[in-house]
Design a protein around this motif. Sequence first.
Motif, PDB file in Angstrom:
ATOM      1  N   TYR A  80      46.204  48.048  37.487  1.00 55.22           N
ATOM      2  CA  TYR A  80      47.283  47.071  37.651  1.00 55.22           C
ATOM      3  C   TYR A  80      47.330  46.155  36.441  1.00 55.22           C
ATOM      4  O   TYR A  80      46.403  46.103  35.642  1.00 55.22           O
ATOM      5  CB  TYR A  80      47.109  46.248  38.929  1.00 55.22           C
ATOM      6  CG  TYR A  80      45.810  45.498  39.006  1.00 55.22           C
ATOM      7  CD1 TYR A  80      45.656  44.268  38.364  1.00 55.22           C
ATOM      8  CD2 TYR A  80      44.732  46.009  39.713  1.00 55.22           C
ATOM      9  CE1 TYR A  80      44.459  43.584  38.416  1.00 55.22           C
ATOM     10  CE2 TYR A  80      43.535  45.338  39.768  1.00 55.22           C
ATOM     11  CZ  TYR A  80      43.413  44.126  39.133  1.00 55.22           C
ATOM     12  OH  TYR A  80      42.233  43.467  39.182  1.00 55.22           O
ATOM     13  N   PHE A  82      47.110  42.416  35.507  1.00 55.87           N
ATOM     14  CA  PHE A  82      46.493  41.286  36.207  1.00 55.87           C
ATOM     15  C   PHE A  82      47.504  40.278  36.730  1.00 55.87           C
ATOM     16  O   PHE A  82      47.408  39.806  37.854  1.00 55.87           O
ATOM     17  CB  PHE A  82      45.481  40.580  35.299  1.00 55.87           C
ATOM     18  CG  PHE A  82      44.087  41.087  35.500  1.00 55.87           C
ATOM     19  CD1 PHE A  82      43.159  40.337  36.203  1.00 55.87           C
ATOM     20  CD2 PHE A  82      43.711  42.335  35.028  1.00 55.87           C
ATOM     21  CE1 PHE A  82      41.880  40.823  36.418  1.00 55.87           C
ATOM     22  CE2 PHE A  82      42.433  42.821  35.243  1.00 55.87           C
ATOM     23  CZ  PHE A  82      41.521  42.060  35.931  1.00 55.87           C
ATOM     24  N   SER A  86      48.584  39.987  43.540  1.00 53.21           N
ATOM     25  CA  SER A  86      48.040  38.850  44.290  1.00 53.21           C
ATOM     26  C   SER A  86      46.513  38.919  44.315  1.00 53.21           C
ATOM     27  O   SER A  86      45.925  39.980  44.143  1.00 53.21           O
ATOM     28  CB  SER A  86      48.570  38.873  45.717  1.00 53.21           C
ATOM     29  OG  SER A  86      47.986  39.956  46.419  1.00 53.21           O
ATOM     30  N   GLU A  87      45.905  37.760  44.567  1.00 55.57           N
ATOM     31  CA  GLU A  87      44.445  37.694  44.596  1.00 55.57           C
ATOM     32  C   GLU A  87      43.875  38.605  45.689  1.00 55.57           C
ATOM     33  O   GLU A  87      42.853  39.259  45.493  1.00 55.57           O
ATOM     34  CB  GLU A  87      44.027  36.249  44.858  1.00 55.57           C
ATOM     35  CG  GLU A  87      42.742  35.853  44.157  1.00 55.57           C
ATOM     36  CD  GLU A  87      42.539  34.351  44.220  1.00 55.57           C
ATOM     37  OE1 GLU A  87      41.564  33.932  44.847  1.00 55.57           O
ATOM     38  OE2 GLU A  87      43.383  33.617  43.673  1.00 55.57           O
ATOM     39  N   LYS A  88      44.584  38.654  46.815  1.00 57.32           N
ATOM     40  CA  LYS A  88      44.119  39.466  47.941  1.00 57.32           C
ATOM     41  C   LYS A  88      44.098  40.954  47.557  1.00 57.32           C
ATOM     42  O   LYS A  88      43.123  41.663  47.820  1.00 57.32           O
ATOM     43  CB  LYS A  88      45.055  39.239  49.138  1.00 57.32           C
ATOM     44  CG  LYS A  88      44.478  39.704  50.445  1.00 57.32           C
ATOM     45  CD  LYS A  88      45.348  39.281  51.616  1.00 57.32           C
ATOM     46  CE  LYS A  88      45.057  40.165  52.804  1.00 57.32           C
ATOM     47  NZ  LYS A  88      46.218  40.352  53.670  1.00 57.32           N
ATOM     48  N   LYS A  89      45.171  41.397  46.919  1.00 64.53           N
ATOM     49  CA  LYS A  89      45.240  42.796  46.497  1.00 64.53           C
ATOM     50  C   LYS A  89      44.176  43.101  45.452  1.00 64.53           C
ATOM     51  O   LYS A  89      43.589  44.169  45.423  1.00 64.53           O
ATOM     52  CB  LYS A  89      46.617  43.104  45.900  1.00 64.53           C
ATOM     53  CG  LYS A  89      47.607  43.569  46.933  1.00 64.53           C
ATOM     54  CD  LYS A  89      48.813  44.199  46.272  1.00 64.53           C
ATOM     55  CE  LYS A  89      49.786  44.727  47.311  1.00 64.53           C
ATOM     56  NZ  LYS A  89      51.118  44.939  46.755  1.00 64.53           N
ATOM     57  N   ARG A  90      43.954  42.137  44.553  1.00 60.55           N
ATOM     58  CA  ARG A  90      42.967  42.321  43.499  1.00 60.55           C
ATOM     59  C   ARG A  90      41.563  42.436  44.109  1.00 60.55           C
ATOM     60  O   ARG A  90      40.750  43.250  43.681  1.00 60.55           O
ATOM     61  CB  ARG A  90      43.034  41.147  42.528  1.00 60.55           C
ATOM     62  CG  ARG A  90      42.518  41.477  41.157  1.00 60.55           C
ATOM     63  CD  ARG A  90      42.563  40.280  40.237  1.00 60.55           C
ATOM     64  NE  ARG A  90      43.905  39.727  40.132  1.00 60.55           N
ATOM     65  CZ  ARG A  90      44.176  38.576  39.500  1.00 60.55           C
ATOM     66  NH1 ARG A  90      43.206  37.885  38.957  1.00 60.55           N
ATOM     67  NH2 ARG A  90      45.409  38.139  39.428  1.00 60.55           N
ATOM     68  N   ASP A  91      41.289  41.624  45.127  1.00 55.80           N
ATOM     69  CA  ASP A  91      39.988  41.693  45.803  1.00 55.80           C
ATOM     70  C   ASP A  91      39.812  43.053  46.483  1.00 55.80           C
ATOM     71  O   ASP A  91      38.750  43.657  46.414  1.00 55.80           O
ATOM     72  CB  ASP A  91      39.847  40.580  46.847  1.00 55.80           C
ATOM     73  CG  ASP A  91      39.647  39.214  46.192  1.00 55.80           C
ATOM     74  OD1 ASP A  91      39.404  39.174  44.967  1.00 55.80           O
ATOM     75  OD2 ASP A  91      39.746  38.203  46.903  1.00 55.80           O
ATOM     76  N   HIS A  92      40.872  43.514  47.153  1.00 53.75           N
ATOM     77  CA  HIS A  92      40.800  44.824  47.813  1.00 53.75           C
ATOM     78  C   HIS A  92      40.534  45.895  46.765  1.00 53.75           C
ATOM     79  O   HIS A  92      39.689  46.773  46.948  1.00 53.75           O
ATOM     80  CB  HIS A  92      42.089  45.137  48.567  1.00 53.75           C
ATOM     81  CG  HIS A  92      42.135  46.552  49.095  1.00 53.75           C
ATOM     82  ND1 HIS A  92      41.418  46.957  50.203  1.00 53.75           N
ATOM     83  CD2 HIS A  92      42.751  47.671  48.630  1.00 53.75           C
ATOM     84  CE1 HIS A  92      41.610  48.248  50.401  1.00 53.75           C
ATOM     85  NE2 HIS A  92      42.420  48.706  49.462  1.00 53.75           N
ATOM     86  N   TRP A  93      41.247  45.798  45.643  1.00 54.38           N
ATOM     87  CA  TRP A  93      41.069  46.751  44.544  1.00 54.38           C
ATOM     88  C   TRP A  93      39.619  46.744  44.058  1.00 54.38           C
ATOM     89  O   TRP A  93      38.989  47.790  43.946  1.00 54.38           O
ATOM     90  CB  TRP A  93      42.037  46.404  43.399  1.00 54.38           C
ATOM     91  CG  TRP A  93      41.825  47.250  42.178  1.00 54.38           C
ATOM     92  CD1 TRP A  93      42.365  48.482  41.928  1.00 54.38           C
ATOM     93  CD2 TRP A  93      40.990  46.934  41.056  1.00 54.38           C
ATOM     94  NE1 TRP A  93      41.918  48.956  40.709  1.00 54.38           N
ATOM     95  CE2 TRP A  93      41.071  48.022  40.153  1.00 54.38           C
ATOM     96  CE3 TRP A  93      40.192  45.849  40.713  1.00 54.38           C
ATOM     97  CZ2 TRP A  93      40.388  48.049  38.945  1.00 54.38           C
ATOM     98  CZ3 TRP A  93      39.507  45.877  39.511  1.00 54.38           C
ATOM     99  CH2 TRP A  93      39.615  46.971  38.641  1.00 54.38           C
ATOM    100  N   ASP A 122      41.044  42.366  29.891  1.00 55.85           N
ATOM    101  CA  ASP A 122      40.084  41.985  30.941  1.00 55.85           C
ATOM    102  C   ASP A 122      39.906  43.107  31.957  1.00 55.85           C
ATOM    103  O   ASP A 122      38.807  43.339  32.458  1.00 55.85           O
ATOM    104  CB  ASP A 122      40.555  40.722  31.664  1.00 55.85           C
ATOM    105  CG  ASP A 122      40.431  39.495  30.777  1.00 55.85           C
ATOM    106  OD1 ASP A 122      39.736  39.578  29.738  1.00 55.85           O
ATOM    107  OD2 ASP A 122      41.039  38.459  31.110  1.00 55.85           O
ATOM    108  N   GLN A 126      36.352  44.860  32.917  1.00 63.70           N
ATOM    109  CA  GLN A 126      35.850  44.964  34.285  1.00 63.70           C
ATOM    110  C   GLN A 126      35.469  46.410  34.611  1.00 63.70           C
ATOM    111  O   GLN A 126      34.428  46.665  35.220  1.00 63.70           O
ATOM    112  CB  GLN A 126      36.895  44.433  35.275  1.00 63.70           C
ATOM    113  CG  GLN A 126      36.333  44.326  36.677  1.00 63.70           C
ATOM    114  CD  GLN A 126      37.252  43.585  37.642  1.00 63.70           C
ATOM    115  OE1 GLN A 126      38.319  43.109  37.268  1.00 63.70           O
ATOM    116  NE2 GLN A 126      36.838  43.513  38.893  1.00 63.70           N
TER     117      GLN A 126
END
Length: 195
Positions: A80, A82, A86-93, A122, A126
Amino acid sequence: MSHYPRASFIKSANAPAGFVPDEGAEVAFAGRSNAGKSSAINVIVNRRQFARTSKTPGRTQLINFFVLREGARIVDLPGYGFARVSEKKRDHWADLIADYFETRASLRGLFLIVDIRRRLTDFDRQMLSFAETVGLPVHVLLAKSDKLKRGQAASALLEVRRELGDVATVQQFSALSRQGEGQARAKLEEFLGLE
Ligand SMILES: Nc1nc2c(ncn2[C@@H]2O[C@H](COP(=O)(O)OP(=O)(O)O)[C@@H](O)[C@H]2O)c(=O)[nH]1
Ligand SMILES: [Mg+2]
């Protein structure tokens, strides 16, 4: 002609329960949205539209499993941009990818697709850190090399190679001109133990 005439899509997963059985060998492909990952997979497998290419960034949120030959797979990991997620989607990812790297016994290497004009982002750092945590070898494709003049592309390669040091091998790649096709396929087969 495809280099892998029997290559085909197996399935998509958005949770570990959906991963294909952890047998044989597989190589994961990752890249920030729009870096050129699907196009690179199509060229390496030598099939148009094998992994779907999309002009819309961030559409593919799933882990996609493909078989190249019996016991040899490639795995298209979601990427994705960055800013767009959304933060939620990023956490799930991050949870899904970490889970994948930590549990996959058949995982032999990571191909990281980077837009040569952007250098490492970034997102890429990661991914490199996920790989490093589990001691996984990484090969970086500096994709879309046709977008730069030859001298600029050569500087980008040197710059990224210097930054990566021993962390990963790196090459130029273009899905358009097919620069680096053979080198990329050779590295993939080395990771998969094919020959
Ligand atoms: N000029 C050029 N364009 C490319 C290359 N690879 C991909 N693209 C274009 O970049 C966009 C994103 O490519 P895609 O493979 O879908 O990227 P992905 O999101 O990383 O899977 C598309 O419009 C592609 O046609 C390349 O090597 N050269
Ligand atoms: Mg894609």
